[in-house]
Design an enzyme around this catalytic site. Sequence first.
Site, PDB file in Angstrom:
ATOM      1  N   SER A 119       0.833  -1.199   0.000  1.00  0.00           N
ATOM      2  CA  SER A 119       0.000   0.000   0.000  1.00  0.00           C
ATOM      3  C   SER A 119       0.867   1.248   0.000  1.00  0.00           C
ATOM      4  CB  SER A 119      -0.932  -0.004   1.214  1.00  0.00           C
ATOM      5  OG  SER A 119      -0.521   0.913   2.175  1.00  0.00           O
ATOM      6  N   LYS A 120       0.222   2.353  -0.376  1.00  0.00           N
ATOM      7  CA  LYS A 120       0.926   3.639  -0.397  1.00  0.00           C
ATOM      8  C   LYS A 120       1.509   3.953   0.973  1.00  0.00           C
ATOM      9  CE  LYS A 120      -1.503   5.957  -4.102  1.00  0.00           C
ATOM     10  NZ  LYS A 120      -1.067   6.950  -4.994  1.00  0.00           N
ATOM     11  N   ARG A 121       0.827   3.476   2.009  1.00  0.00           N
ATOM     12  CA  ARG A 121       1.278   3.785   3.373  1.00  0.00           C
ATOM     13  C   ARG A 121       2.599   3.093   3.737  1.00  0.00           C
ATOM     14  NH1 ARG A 121      -4.119   3.894   3.818  1.00  0.00           N
ATOM     15  NH2 ARG A 121      -4.237   1.655   4.110  1.00  0.00           N
TER      16      ARG A 121
END
Length: 501
Positions: free
Chosen positions: A257-259
């Site tokens: 994920s982007k996180r």
Amino acid sequence: MTANDANSIRVRFAPSPTGYLHIGGARTVLFNWLVARRASGTFVLRIEDTDRTRHIEDSVQKICDDLRWLGLDWDEGPEVGGDVGPYFQSERLAIYNEHLQRLLESGDAYYAFETPAELDAMREAAKTAKSNISYARPDPLPTVEEGVAAKAAGTKVVVRFKMPGTDITVVDDILGEVTLAADQLEDFIIQKGDGFPTYHFACVADDALMKITHVLRGQEHLMNTPKHVAMQRALGFDTPHYAHMPVIFNMDGSKMSKRDKEKAIKRGEAPPEIDVHDFRLAGYLPEAVLNFIALLGWSPGEDRERFALDEMTSLFSIERVGKTNAKFDRDKLVAFNTDWATRASSERLLAAFKDYLSVNESSLCGADDAALARALKASEGFRTFPDVVKKTGFLFKADDAIAYDAKAVKKVLAKNDGAGYAMLEHLLPKLEALPDFSADAIEALLAATCEEREAKLGQVAQPIRVAITGSTVSPSIHESLEWLGKGATLARIGRCLAHRG
Ligand code: GLU
């Protein structure tokens, strides 16, 4: 569209402009693109920009640039237009309102006025009752007139879709039949208080109006699809084919994920590449990235793993996309990159290298093509472009800009009473006296020096390497000196000796 196109395949990629294109999004684009190209169909790019709070300026430009870098073109959409536009949802409000009106009139949608506090209370009550549905449908439903009047009075009004109260089965081309029970499906918002449609509604309207025949998207959207099917039925739209692609996981089993970037920064680690642009900045070839992401869920059913885009196009089919999670193996991507770089033509590699230098605003940007090509040749077998710069960057620097690595100086030059410095002093006049400063002549000189001084090549070559590069890494020393030229070589050795502490 002409009559001939009536039965042709139409697919779409529908990003929300919330930043750069995520690598998972690129996989979605690629699979859609392959389906379209294989069937001589149409690939549509549609910008889902109805959530104004998440809109990020320049995102569309960035997404288009990333697609271009990957070599994935679109037939309809931003920049190219098309017959069923506009392709920005924010420009289609009148179209959505028209279809929303139909749902309100048929009783398949209704105005709703709950306050945030009321909605919170409903959620709490649902939790206590262990119900999957948190929104309690008002009884009786507000009438259209009441909704319009409330709006006029300035009350925040949304429109909800009235679920039919039946189980809904989606036929998925990858997953088979997926049924969601009626008690899992609550009435959901299709028009927000700001008058914009929600993703669900705009997506369903556009897929139908843009004559999309196949929707290929990530499995994270699977639970949305029954809602979409319910709306298609209420609106009298055909249901397209659906195919939900496997989720992409990191090697440690967490969802990619982007996180992941923020998490790595918090741990004090370098952030991993997540967006397509990250991979471009990190010096990967788009060919390698495409080849790698193609295999995130798809396999052609043969041992071979290396495919160019045209080969993938002729081999791709949705039937060969798997159900199980895909693993993002970064080592494999690096290996693919090395392979693609090794096999690329020198023109192609040079163009990709220049792109890398340019997006990184590297000081090597202005260097001439011959010098850059030489740097690539000298770095054959490299992993990613930063390796090339690391190995050959010294060629492009000013002589007085060489910074000496303290460890290298200590180990190679200062140790044993400055044996390395002594070697440089010995070699300087000999190199100066060489009439022909070619790699062969330099090699012969160094070999003769080894013999004369009973030294190993490392004892002769490494001091020169540190003097001309500041480090212990460079291509072969003879070639390095020839490329650098006599003047710069002598200047750098002289400067290194002058820096002797
Ligand atoms: N805008 C949605 C997204 O970015 C599109 C999902 C879909 O393909 O329907 O996730």
